[in-house]
Design a protein around this motif. Structure first.
Motif, PDB file in Angstrom:
ATOM      1  N   TRP A   1       1.066  -1.082   0.200  1.00  0.00           N
ATOM      2  CA  TRP A   1       0.284  -0.207   0.326  1.00  0.00           C
ATOM      3  C   TRP A   1       0.827   1.728  -0.548  1.00  0.00           C
ATOM      4  N   GLU A   2       1.297   2.061  -1.169  1.00  0.00           N
ATOM      5  CA  GLU A   2       2.061   2.655  -0.816  1.00  0.00           C
ATOM      6  C   GLU A   2       1.025   4.845  -1.062  1.00  0.00           C
ATOM      7  N   LEU A   3       0.975   4.974  -0.303  1.00  0.00           N
ATOM      8  CA  LEU A   3       0.052   5.952  -0.231  1.00  0.00           C
ATOM      9  C   LEU A   3       0.951   7.496   0.478  1.00  0.00           C
ATOM     10  N   TYR A   4       0.597   8.460  -0.003  1.00  0.00           N
ATOM     11  CA  TYR A   4       0.860   9.766   0.002  1.00  0.00           C
ATOM     12  C   TYR A   4       0.284  10.887   0.147  1.00  0.00           C
ATOM     13  N   GLY A   5       0.117  11.390   1.263  1.00  0.00           N
ATOM     14  CA  GLY A   5      -0.364  12.148   2.223  1.00  0.00           C
ATOM     15  C   GLY A   5      -1.612  11.830   3.329  1.00  0.00           C
ATOM     16  N   ILE A   6      -1.116  11.358   3.307  1.00  0.00           N
ATOM     17  CA  ILE A   6      -2.370  11.133   4.847  1.00  0.00           C
ATOM     18  C   ILE A   6      -1.884  11.664   5.895  1.00  0.00           C
TER      19      ILE A   6
END
Length: 303
Positions: free
Chosen positions: A229-234
């Motif tokens: 799960w590659e996430l940006y801006g959590i």
């Protein structure tokens, strides 16, 4: 703000540790903006995303198949999601070439993802705003531009399709006898939504042939694999899906004992409200099955 995570994907890789047989690795990542259309948020106070270990497998004769369920949308849609099982090559190609990254990464996406390409001959990446889940096959790579003295991103992409909570998305990677890779991502049971990329040459032929010209070259005979799960801006717990997700991966080679199966493990997100991941494996002489669970329910979720 909790900020962004930089777990894997289209980032500059720094291997944190090595085992003697390279069978199992965690990785850390140097920040880059090639994945995002605009600069990502400031460095995070916590890690919003998470990945399993990088595991090494021979390429010839090995097939990869994975499937996972589409989770619920987050209560607050906004951060960019890349959810995937991928294979890549490290190093990207022969030493001294202009290659900097070489990744097959069909993915489930949300937010403002790189989800398209201008296609040949330039393979310029394209970004789109997505407020509901979409998916597509993708070959992402980076090459050093000698004239500009800079590393540039490129993408070959299949059709991007919408998908909904509860649908099962599959990924497959297959190498033909004549050394052509086919990447597929689709909805299980719905052949009308099948996204495909065919890579007949490394880097879609953009490198000079005196640097690389065929997937048959020795530098490509082993690949690294993992799921993320590659996430940006959590920014809050409401940015995460509330439902669970299970990824099941099958890696096969018809020759008994041809592969020394790698050990899988997983890292955790550290932002409040993040789900918890776990991994288990089952091995036979010809097949490894990996189950990677991401859970909010039954005790999942960080406080």
């Amino acid at each position: 703000m909790f900020g962004m995570s930089v777990p894997f994907g289209l980032l500059a890789l720094v291997v944190a540790s090595k085992t003697s047989d390279h069978a199992s690795k965690f990785a850390t990542f140097a920040e880059t903006t090639s994945r995002m259309q605009t600069a990502p948020p400031a460095p995070p106070a916590c890690n919003g995303g998470f990945c399993s270990t990088l595991v090494h497998y021979p390429v010839r004769g090995t097939t990869h198949y994975a499937e996972f369920n589409v989770p619920k949308l987050p209560k607050k849609v906004g951060p960019t999601f890349f959810v995937y099982y991928n294979i890549d090559w490290q190093p990207a190609s022969e030493k001294g070439s202009w290659a900097r990254m070489n990744q097959f990464v069909p993915q489930l996406m949300l937010g403002n993802p790189l989800d398209g390409s201008a296609g040949p001959p330039l393979y310029k990446p394209l970004w789109n705003k997505r407020t509901t889940w979409v998916f597509g096959a993708q070959y992402f790579f980076e090459l050093f531009n000698v004239t500009k003295n800079a590393t540039q991103a490129y993408a070959a992409t299949g059709t991007t399709y919408n998908c909904s909570e509860g649908e099962i998305i599959f990924t497959s990677f297959e190498l033909s006898d004549d050394w052509v890779w086919t990447l597929r991502m689709g909805v299980k049971g719905d052949p009308s939504r099948l996204s495909t990329v065919v890579a007949d040459k490394p880097f879609m032929g953009l490198l000079p042939e005196n640097q690389t010209k065929s997937w048959s070259e020795d530098v490509y005979n082993r690949s690294w694999c993992n799921t993320c799960w590659e996430l940006y801006g959590i920014g809050s717990a409401d940015n995460y899906p509330e439902s669970d997700q299970r990824t099941t991966i099958n890696i096969k080679n018809p020759e008994p004992g041809a592969i020394k199966w790698g050990k899988w493990s997983t890292r955790q997100a550290t932002c409040p409200g993040a789900p918890v991941s776990s991994v288990s494996t089952t091995n036979t002489s010809t097949e490894q099955t990996i189950i990677w669970d991401v859970k909010h329910t039954n005790g999942g979720g960080n406080d």
